[in-house]
Design an enzyme around this catalytic site. Structure first.
Site, PDB file in Angstrom:
ATOM      1  N   ASP A   6       0.887  -1.164   0.000  1.00 59.02           N
ATOM      2  CA  ASP A   6       0.000   0.000   0.000  1.00 59.02           C
ATOM      3  C   ASP A   6       0.920   1.208   0.000  1.00 59.02           C
ATOM      4  OD1 ASP A   6      -1.638   2.126   0.577  1.00 59.02           O
ATOM      5  OD2 ASP A   6      -2.342   1.371   2.509  1.00 59.02           O
ATOM      6  N   LYS A  68       2.784  11.486  -3.504  1.00 56.42           N
ATOM      7  CA  LYS A  68       1.839  10.634  -4.230  1.00 56.42           C
ATOM      8  C   LYS A  68       0.816  11.497  -4.982  1.00 56.42           C
ATOM      9  CE  LYS A  68      -1.619   7.047  -3.473  1.00 56.42           C
ATOM     10  NZ  LYS A  68      -2.141   6.063  -2.539  1.00 56.42           N
ATOM     11  N   GLU A 145      -7.439   0.644  -4.499  1.00 58.29           N
ATOM     12  CA  GLU A 145      -7.480   0.591  -3.030  1.00 58.29           C
ATOM     13  C   GLU A 145      -8.811   0.066  -2.487  1.00 58.29           C
ATOM     14  OE1 GLU A 145      -6.107   4.517  -2.047  1.00 58.29           O
ATOM     15  OE2 GLU A 145      -4.082   4.041  -2.717  1.00 58.29           O
ATOM     16  N   ASP A 168     -13.116   5.838   2.719  1.00 62.38           N
ATOM     17  CA  ASP A 168     -11.684   5.957   2.997  1.00 62.38           C
ATOM     18  C   ASP A 168     -11.343   7.404   3.356  1.00 62.38           C
ATOM     19  OD1 ASP A 168      -8.945   6.010   2.996  1.00 62.38           O
ATOM     20  OD2 ASP A 168      -8.681   5.254   0.959  1.00 62.38           O
TER      21      ASP A 168
END
Ligand code: AMP
Length: 561
Positions: A6, A68, A145, A168
């Site tokens: 991850d 990211k 994800e 999330d």
């Protein structure tokens, strides 16, 4: 061994599938989470994770984080005067995780399944793949994800078709995905989110509440005081989860400021954020054509879903208790590790069909009749369009364009341009046809594309049944071996720090930071214990180093309290 990774915005994790099932691999500091932070100093020494994060307040010009968010862009990060792309910084995080996994497993790790946000487009996925390659990892499969979260929760084991929503809420981003399990196929139906909403906003609310009660304004505080208040507010935010009130205190110009904040006050102050959370939930439902009551399960991932305020809000919204049996920080990595085991075809996991979306269009070249008798060649005919859920299989029927045409050449192309020549040529197949007037003969061209980037092309002559097939692997324009080698050589000046000293390095940095932040007696005390530890390091006596380090950590914890 294939591991699951991850690669997160705030933290990254690596997990593997063992005989006892999936498990997260501890890093060199014994922790599960490795902050996605990289630091490079003037000598080219690379620091990753907790150590890099600790360098942030001491040497901000040497540190990069949240890269990211810029994956797949040309954004240039300058660390100690050297230039890095987001994928190169990600590669350093991946390399660190790879080393930790190798140490833990006692074997080489050459391949990884890496998770990416469901909304990551082709460019960002390719950048993620390149980051893996630069770290010496083959990345044949990526998993979105929310899909990984669903896999980790074992929802694929269910026999009944299920619709679920993955919620999330991380540090700075919020993603909602709706997935559907239908006939053993797990499909992402809709994704929505807010790139600027996360746990940090809930910390900001705590900061504002404190300042309001203390009759202070943020501008009364220096940058370092603000950073300190923020750290205390973050702690108070986590503490209020199971309390009716918290007391927040911090030193302002050597004067102790203290305020008590009740759960009720905090909840009221968070109301606006909770309303913001509702929007993407509504959007994802409407995109999927569903109502709130159609959702069978709600899965929570991301650190900020630990907030009781958020959980209570979701219970009221969905009128059901969310599934939280897994650690929200670890769920995605666990799902990626299960996917890695599926790829390795481990017996313990049954293969299920996961879907993804194709991030580019696959098609062929055709001649188009734009007016009666007026033809234009070289046009692109899409067969599998971008964003199609894969695995997918689509067929297009194409007709002869000349009288007595004896052959059809099917060019396989990838790209988004209307003109074939602007798209990427992947291969071609030719079939023979019986003669006849134009338009009387036809071929069915079928493209079948799966999540391993395998494209099967089949061309079948409708009148004779003659069929030809070919398989094209990986249309991902991966870097060639030479390109990877070249960039690795360019980065070879970087000195990756030996693993063994990580704990000492981290304590030193933390102590130096706290020394800078304090004054007077506190400063003297820190200096004393820090000097003891430095002397122990010089002595190279491992027992003495361990003892003085533990002593120093105890003092630091005490002082930070
Ligand atoms: P992530 O990006 O998923 O690691 O989430 C990070 C966010 O989760 C940060 O804003 C943290 O403050 C928040 N967080 C972590 N643990 C807790 C907790 N126990 N209670 C409230 N928020 C938390």
């Amino acid at each position: 061994m294939i591991v699951g990774i991850d690669l997160g915005t705030t933290n990254s994790l690596v997990a593997c599938f063992t005989e006892e099932g999936p498990r997260v691999i501890p890093n060199r500091l014994g922790k599960h989470l490795t902050p996605s932070v990289v630091s490079v100093d003037a000598e080219g020494n690379v620091f990753v994770g907790e150590t890099a994060k600790e360098r942030m307040s001491l040497y901000p010009d040497t540190v990069a984080q949240t890269f990211k968010r810029s994956m797949g862009t040309e954004r240039d990060y300058v660390l100690s005067g050297r230039h890095f792309k987001p994928e190169e910084l990600s590669a350093m995080v991946l390399r660190s995780l790879k080393e930790d996994a190798e140490q833990f497993l006692g074997e080489e790790v050459t391949e990884a399944v890496i998770s990416v946000p469901a909304y990551f487009d082709d460019k960002r996925r390719k950048a993620t793949k390149r980051a893996g390659e630069l770290a010496g990892l083959k990345v044949e499969r990526m998993i979105s994800e929310p899909t990984a979260a669903a896999v980790a929760y074992g929802l694929y084991d269910k026999t009944k078709d299920t619709r679920f929503l993955v919620f999330d809420l991380g540090g700075g981003t919020f993603d909602v995905s709706i997935l559907e399990l239908y006939h053993n196929i797990l499909e992402v139906r809709a994704v929505a989110g807010d790139n600027y909403l996360g746990g940090e906003d809930f910390t900001q609310v705590m900061v504002k509440l404190f300042l309001h009660k203390a009759k202070l304004s943020l501008s009364d505080l220096t940058a370092k005081e603000q950073a300190r208040l923020y750290r205390q507010a973050e702690k108070a935010k986590c503490a209020i989860n199971d309390r009716t009130e918290v007391t927040l205190s911090f030193l302002l110009s050597e004067e102790k400021q203290e305020q008590t904040i009740t759960y009720k006050e905090y909840e009221e102050a968070c109301e606006e954020l909770l309303l913001k959370i509702k929007e993407p939930v509504k959007k994802s439902l409407s995109d999927a054509g569903l109502k709130l009551s159609d959702i069978d399960e709600v899965i929570l991932i991301g650190g900020a879903t630990r907030l009781t305020i958020v959980k209570d809000f979701l219970i009221r919204l969905f009128r059901k208790f969310p599934d939280t049996k897994l650690n929200p920080d670890e769920t995605v990595a666990i799902g990626a590790a299960i996917q890695a085991a599926m790829k390795e075809r481990k017996e313990e996991v049954k293969e299920i069909i996961l879907t993804d979306v194709c991030s580019f269009t696959l098609g062929t070249e055709v001649v188009v009749e734009y007016e009666e008798g007026q033809f234009e060649d070289g046009r692109f005919c899409p067969i599998i369009e971008r964003n199609t859920v894969i695995p997918a299989s689509h067929t297009e029927r194409l007709y002869t364009t000349h009288d007595n045409q004896t052959k059809v050449r099917v060019k396989v192309l990838q790209g988004e341009s209307r003109f074939a020549k602007n798209n990427l040529f992947l291969g071609e197949l030719t079939v023979d046809l019986p003669k006849g007037p134009k338009g009387s003969e036809s071929v069915d061209v079928t493209y079948t594309y799966d999540i391993n980037s395998l494209l099967e092309v089949e061309v079948r002559v409708v009148s004779t049944g003659e069929t030809r097939k070919m398989i094209i692997k990986g249309q991902d324009n991966q870097l060639t071996d030479e390109e990877i080698e070249k960039r690795m050589q360019e980065l070879a000046y970087l000195k990756v720090q030996p693993r063994d000293f990580e704990e000492n390095r981290l304590v030193l940095l933390r102590a130096e930071r706290m020394y800078e932040e304090s004054l007077g007696a506190r400063r003297k005390k820190l200096d004393h214990f820090l000097s003891d530890f430095e002397a122990a390091l010089k002595s190279e006596d491992q027992n003495r180093i361990r003892e003085t380090r533990e002593e120093l950590i105890r003092i630091l914890d005490e002082e930070e309290e």
